[in-house]
Design an enzyme around this catalytic site. Sequence first.
Site, PDB file in Angstrom:
ATOM      1  CB  ALA A  56      -0.902  -0.013   1.229  1.00 43.24           C
ATOM      2  CB  VAL A  82       5.141   1.006   4.182  1.00 44.06           C
ATOM      3  CG1 VAL A  82       5.018   2.495   3.869  1.00 44.06           C
ATOM      4  CG2 VAL A  82       4.407   0.655   5.479  1.00 44.06           C
ATOM      5  CE  LYS A  83       4.206  -0.168  -5.291  1.00 44.92           C
ATOM      6  NZ  LYS A  83       3.123  -0.326  -6.248  1.00 44.92           N
ATOM      7  CB  ILE A  84       8.390   4.526   0.210  1.00 48.96           C
ATOM      8  CG1 ILE A  84       7.847   4.021   1.551  1.00 48.96           C
ATOM      9  CG2 ILE A  84       8.950   5.931   0.315  1.00 48.96           C
ATOM     10  CD1 ILE A  84       8.939   3.740   2.570  1.00 48.96           C
TER      11      ILE A  84
END
Length: 213
Positions: A56, A82-84
């Site tokens: 996400a 956690v997609k950054i």
Amino acid sequence: MKIYVDSADISEIEAAKALGLCDGVTTNPTLIAKTGKSMLQAIKDICAIVEGPVHAEVLSLEEEGIFKEGLELSKISNNIVVKIPMCHEGLKATKRFYDEGIDTNLTLIFSASQAILAAKAGATNVCPFVGRLDDISETGTNLIEDIVTIYDNYEIETKIVVASIRSPLHVVDSALLGADVFTIPGKVLTQMEKHPLTDMGIAKFLEDAKKFT
Ligand code: G3P
């Protein structure tokens, strides 16, 4: 080899699951916008049906905001990654998530140098975008080859999640290179099933079966 579904569409994810083709899911703001749901609802709905990692993406572009947003996302479910977006502030936040033991994915990777920095910051995954490199007349899978070689040279454990996959050939070429994960849209999964000689062969078998006595 792991296959993720690159989609926020529940029916597409369910269809892939039915074939054993959903080791995880990657989303991004573009995919979530297509569902007409809020970001939170879309991610919750996916987590309700997927046991593997659900990636996400944060929207903030500065360290503190990325960190806070990522912590909120990771509270939705224990399988959230956690997609950054790759950027200086994103690297700083990645290091903090690493220290907290929270899995990350550095996305929008378009060069091997970015992949090196992501790994050193402690990213659990990187997402090189092969299709978008092809779009600008660069061979996207050359980047996969470079990252695979570099990570192998130094026994780096960061997973290479091949993204922006537009055709079965992207999957096959990246698999030959030894990428870890392929995140694939439903349309390409369907294309991977097909071969005209298979269809012709089935038609011929059925035709010949009419001759049975
Ligand atoms: O995983 C990234 C992907 O969703 C982007 O694909 O086709 O928009 O470049 P594309």
